[in-house]
Motif scaffolding. Structure first.
Motif, short mmCIF file in Angstrom:
data_model
loop_
_atom_site.label_atom_id
_atom_site.label_comp_id
_atom_site.label_asym_id
_atom_site.label_seq_id
_atom_site.Cartn_x
_atom_site.Cartn_y
_atom_site.Cartn_z
N THR A 226 0.86 -1.18 0.00
CA THR A 226 0.00 0.00 0.00
C THR A 226 0.89 1.23 0.00
N VAL A 227 0.76 2.05 -1.04
CA VAL A 227 1.53 3.29 -1.15
C VAL A 227 0.59 4.44 -0.79
N TYR A 228 1.01 5.28 0.14
CA TYR A 228 0.15 6.40 0.54
C TYR A 228 0.84 7.74 0.32
N LYS A 229 0.02 8.78 0.26
CA LYS A 229 0.53 10.13 0.08
C LYS A 229 -0.31 11.10 0.90
N PRO A 230 0.30 11.89 1.79
CA PRO A 230 -0.45 12.91 2.51
C PRO A 230 -0.98 13.97 1.54
N PRO A 231 -2.06 14.65 1.87
CA PRO A 231 -2.63 15.65 0.96
C PRO A 231 -1.71 16.86 0.82
N ASP A 232 -1.78 17.48 -0.37
CA ASP A 232 -1.02 18.72 -0.58
C ASP A 232 -1.60 19.86 0.24
N ASN A 233 -2.94 19.85 0.38
CA ASN A 233 -3.59 20.95 1.11
C ASN A 233 -4.97 20.51 1.56
N VAL A 234 -5.39 21.01 2.73
CA VAL A 234 -6.74 20.79 3.25
C VAL A 234 -7.30 22.15 3.65
N SER A 235 -8.48 22.50 3.13
CA SER A 235 -9.04 23.83 3.39
C SER A 235 -10.55 23.75 3.59
N VAL A 236 -11.10 24.74 4.31
CA VAL A 236 -12.54 24.84 4.56
C VAL A 236 -13.03 26.21 4.10
N SER A 237 -14.19 26.22 3.45
CA SER A 237 -14.79 27.48 3.00
C SER A 237 -16.30 27.38 3.12
N SER A 238 -16.95 28.55 3.10
CA SER A 238 -18.41 28.61 3.12
C SER A 238 -18.90 28.66 1.68
N VAL A 239 -19.84 27.79 1.32
CA VAL A 239 -20.31 27.69 -0.06
C VAL A 239 -21.30 28.81 -0.36
N ASN A 240 -21.02 29.60 -1.40
CA ASN A 240 -21.93 30.64 -1.89
C ASN A 240 -22.32 31.65 -0.82
N GLU B 29 -29.06 33.86 11.85
CA GLU B 29 -29.51 32.84 12.79
C GLU B 29 -30.73 32.10 12.25
N GLY B 30 -30.69 30.76 12.32
CA GLY B 30 -31.82 29.94 11.89
C GLY B 30 -31.79 29.53 10.43
N SER B 31 -30.90 30.11 9.61
CA SER B 31 -30.79 29.73 8.21
C SER B 31 -29.78 28.60 8.06
N GLN B 32 -29.90 27.84 6.95
CA GLN B 32 -29.01 26.71 6.72
C GLN B 32 -27.90 27.10 5.76
N TYR B 33 -26.68 26.63 6.04
CA TYR B 33 -25.52 26.94 5.22
C TYR B 33 -24.70 25.68 4.98
N GLN B 34 -23.87 25.73 3.93
CA GLN B 34 -22.98 24.62 3.58
C GLN B 34 -21.53 25.03 3.79
N LEU B 35 -20.79 24.19 4.48
CA LEU B 35 -19.34 24.34 4.59
C LEU B 35 -18.69 23.26 3.75
N LYS B 36 -17.64 23.61 3.02
CA LYS B 36 -16.99 22.67 2.11
C LYS B 36 -15.54 22.46 2.50
N CYS B 37 -15.18 21.18 2.63
CA CYS B 37 -13.79 20.81 2.91
C CYS B 37 -13.18 20.26 1.62
N GLU B 38 -12.08 20.84 1.18
CA GLU B 38 -11.40 20.41 -0.04
C GLU B 38 -10.04 19.82 0.32
N ILE B 39 -9.82 18.58 -0.15
CA ILE B 39 -8.59 17.84 0.13
C ILE B 39 -7.92 17.55 -1.20
N GLN B 40 -6.70 18.03 -1.38
CA GLN B 40 -6.03 17.95 -2.68
C GLN B 40 -4.94 16.87 -2.68
N ASN B 41 -5.05 15.97 -3.67
CA ASN B 41 -4.00 14.98 -3.97
C ASN B 41 -3.63 14.13 -2.76
#
Length: 309
Positions: A128-142, A149-161
């Motif tokens: 098994t060959v593994y590789k740590p990610p180049d970058n991990v980041s979190v952002s708020s979508v749109n 307060e009380g509204s729904q939102y999406q948070l996005k986690c992006e993991i590269q390579n």
């Protein structure tokens, strides 16, 4: 007759050995978990009388004759592999070592032992060959504005390579508290989740913030759990935290609500009083025709005035 029985017995023994590679060949370690580009060393040992033995990588062999050579390099292989005598092999022909820097995520290695009569034992090495990610980041979508307060939102986690994604778990944290684990992430670029090569993935977290969440920090972790042969504790790469701002309308307290009710009742009372007072004044200015005495006096006064005329 005797020689025939001996030959048959030998053939049966050889066939049993070939059919059971576990007794013919032992690998140490039997499974390898290695970071992309790091060196690997694996011993292949046999206790069976043999002619020669060798390591093979993706059908490219680094063959080492047990009685002739000490070191052999793989020829025309995609990666450079070396086969040499095991240091602990006192007999000089029962153990060979594979040495290689693995950069191929689909690498297949196997050890082969050639027995007399051109029979062969083979044992595959689990890699098994593994590789740590180049970058991990979190952002708020749109949404770049403060959250409501009380509204729904999406948070996005992006993991590269990162590789292999089959062993990846995305963990979402609010501060130091784990709030969600995701293994149903989205693989970017339309790649298959069966691929072993590095790829980029994303994970979505749904939140409905309240006033207590103002200033809260969300982060995600890319965790590779590669079993006991892998890094311990499991390899985990954390994103920078995303701080959220939550706007909420002022909340009325009990006493504020009581004050509002009193103010409304007072305002209504004033309006009712003004209307009543206005009608009373108008009634004071006009004779009350409904009073019989006043009506008789008015009729008498009207009659007197008529006679005088």
């Amino acid at each position: 007759m005797t020689s025939s029985l001996v030959l048959v017995s030998w053939l049966v023994l050889v066939l049993q050995v070939v059919a059971d590679d576990e007794h013919c060949i032992k690998l140490h370690p039997p499974r390898v978990v290695v970071k992309d580009g790091d060196p690997v060393s694996v011993n292949c040992t046999t206790s069976i009388d043999h002619i020669w033995m060798y390591w093979e990588y993706n059908n490219c062999a680094a063959k080492l004759h047990a009685s002739r050579e000490a070191v052999t390099h793989g020829v025309n292989c995609a990666i450079s592999i070396i086969t040499l005598r095991c240091r602990e092999d006192t007999h000089g022909n029962n153990c060979i070592t594979l040495q290689v820097k693995i950069t191929d995520y689909n690498a297949n290695f196997s050890c082969h032992v050639i027995l007399k009569g051109k029979l062969e034992c083979k044992k595959d090495l689990s890699v098994t060959v593994y590789k740590p990610p180049d970058n991990v980041s979190v952002s708020s979508v749109n949404s770049t504005d403060p959250m409501v307060e009380g509204s729904q939102y999406q948070l996005k986690c992006e993991i590269q390579n990162i590789a292999p994604v089959q062993n990846l778990t995305v963990k979402w944290y609010k501060g130091d508290t784990l709030v969600h684990e995701d293994r149903d992430y989205v693989i970017e670029d339309g790649k298959s989740d069966r691929e072993k090569a590095p790829m980029s993935v994303s994970s979505i977290l749904l939140i409905t913030p309240n006033r207590a969440d103002d200033g809260a920090e969300y982060s995600c972790w890319a965790e590779l759990d590669l079993g006991p042969e892998g890094p311990q504790p499991p390899l985990a790469v954390k994103s920078e935290p995303l701080r959220i701002t939550v706007h909420s309308p002022p909340r009325r307290t009990f006493w504020t609500s009581i004050g509002v009710v009193i103010a409304v009742l007072l305002l209504v009372s004033i309006c009712v009083y003004k209307q009543w007072n206005q009608k009373r004044k108008e009634a004071d200015r006009l004779p009350n025709s409904s009073d019989p005495l006043i009506s008789m006096a008015q009729r008498a006064n009207n009659g007197t005035q008529a006679l005088r005329k």
